[in-house]
Enzyme design. Structure first.
Site, mmCIF file in Angstrom:
data_model
loop_
_atom_site.group_PDB
_atom_site.id
_atom_site.type_symbol
_atom_site.label_atom_id
_atom_site.label_comp_id
_atom_site.label_asym_id
_atom_site.label_seq_id
_atom_site.Cartn_x
_atom_site.Cartn_y
_atom_site.Cartn_z
ATOM 1 N N LYS A 211 0.841 -1.208 0.000
ATOM 2 C CA LYS A 211 0.000 0.000 0.000
ATOM 3 C C LYS A 211 0.872 1.252 0.000
ATOM 4 O O LYS A 211 0.598 2.208 -0.724
ATOM 5 C CB LYS A 211 -0.941 -0.017 1.224
ATOM 6 C CG LYS A 211 -2.028 -1.086 1.101
ATOM 7 C CD LYS A 211 -2.809 -1.320 2.387
ATOM 8 C CE LYS A 211 -3.763 -2.493 2.227
ATOM 9 N NZ LYS A 211 -4.553 -2.809 3.432
ATOM 10 N N GLN B 193 -4.379 -1.198 9.604
ATOM 11 C CA GLN B 193 -4.343 -2.554 9.048
ATOM 12 C C GLN B 193 -4.934 -3.554 10.050
ATOM 13 O O GLN B 193 -4.607 -3.529 11.231
ATOM 14 C CB GLN B 193 -2.886 -2.923 8.696
ATOM 15 C CG GLN B 193 -2.715 -4.258 7.985
ATOM 16 C CD GLN B 193 -3.362 -4.311 6.606
ATOM 17 O OE1 GLN B 193 -3.485 -3.300 5.912
ATOM 18 N NE2 GLN B 193 -3.813 -5.485 6.212
ATOM 19 N N ASP C 121 -10.913 3.146 4.315
ATOM 20 C CA ASP C 121 -11.182 1.708 4.280
ATOM 21 C C ASP C 121 -12.685 1.431 4.276
ATOM 22 O O ASP C 121 -13.119 0.315 4.009
ATOM 23 C CB ASP C 121 -10.568 1.045 5.518
ATOM 24 C CG ASP C 121 -9.460 0.074 5.166
ATOM 25 O OD1 ASP C 121 -9.433 -0.399 4.022
ATOM 26 O OD2 ASP C 121 -8.640 -0.214 6.055
#
Ligand code: GUN
Length: 292
Positions: A53, A97, A120
């Site tokens: 990412k 994450q 997200d």
């Protein structure tokens, strides 16, 4: 034989489009989109996703803010970090994450991310809006959004189709089912307690496989001509490989390729799209901060 959907190539096209937009945002408004990528602990898979990412950000000109925290950080300390990022005007998107270490309440942490930085799409408010008719979330979760983008860029229509989602995780199964429903598909979710999943999957025009079970879906479970999107990323032992393993999806690719109309490979299908959608969400977050 199925048409193989090249997720890597489609994701590259999207990344080029994003790089162009990032450049013009910077030229016209002197604004550089920024993404904070927060990782807690040293899980190998998470580290590899986070590395990808951050590298992808650099390639399209998005500034990445690296926040690497120790496994034993307390929930409150992690939430303090999130609050700092919420307040930082150079940070337009925040990604924590998952999974987080067991002593940390994931829901609590995700709820603390400012909703307009929730790239997200996991904030309960964003998921709630996704679930409700006539409401629009600020961000869609990246993997589900990537699955729908693969369908639309492959010319596969969703409206009125019978879609079966295999798996009901918060990250993929549930949000992808909600997104398909918003796109007017008739949606069924099958999961580990479903009786006779096989015959339900066989009725699907569109299958989204997100069960996390290596090669679970066999060729004869698939309706001839169906579009099959394989979200699974499972490592299986393979002594013939130097690393000793290889990645396979939730679908038996060899068998399915003889029956399906369209099929995504693993790797090179959904994976690259998840990263591309994260970049897109970050760009959109930055664009919303341009004074009107
Ligand atoms: N872990 C597995 N997939 C994801 C994802 O899309 N976002 C985050 N934050 N964590 C993940």
């Amino acid at each position: 034989m199925a048409k193989i959907i090249d997720g890597k190539a489609i994701a590259q096209t999207i990344r080029n489009e994003i790089a162009d937009e990032v450049r013009s945002l910077s030229d016209s408004y002197n604004k550089v989109p920024g993404l904070a990528v927060v990782i807690v602990g040293t899980r190998k898979d998470s580290q590899s996703y986070v590395r990808m990412k951050r590298k992808a950000c650099a390639e399209v000109g998005i500034r990445s803010f690296d926040v690497d925290l120790p496994e034993d950080i307390s929930e409150n300390e992690l939430i303090d970090q999130v609050h700092k990022l919420n307040a930082d005007l150079d940070v337009h998107g925040i990604l924590v994450q998952l999974p987080l270490p067991k002593h940390i309440n994931e829901e609590k942490v995700l709820s603390e991310i400012s909703i307009d930085k929730d790239v997200d799409g996991f904030h309960p408010l964003n998921i709630g809006k996704l679930a409700m008719k006539g409401r629009e979330p600020l961000f869609l979760p990246c993997t589900p959004k990537g699955c729908l983008e693969l369908l639309s860029r492959s010319g596969i229509s969703v409206k009125g189709k019978r879609a079966v989602v295999v798996g009901r995780s918060n990250i993929v199964g549930l949000p992808v089912a909600l997104l398909l429903l918003k796109a007017d598909a008739t949606v069924t979710i099958v999961h580990s307690h479903t009786q006779d999943s096989e015959s339900i999957i066989r009725e699907a025009d569109i299958v989204i496989a997100a069960a996390g079970q290596a090669m679970m879906i066999k060729g004869d479970w698939i309706k001839p001509g169906a579009a099959v999107i394989d979200v699974g990323t499972n490592s299986v032992d393979d002594p013939s490989k130097k690393v000793g393993y290889r990645l396979v999806g939730d679908v038996d690719f060899q068998e399915a390729s003889k029956v399906a109309g369209w099929l995504t490979p693993v790797p090179g299908g959904v994976g690259p799209m998840t990263v591309a959608m994260l970049l897109k969400n970050t760009l959109d977050a930055a664009k919303r901060k341009i004074p009107q």
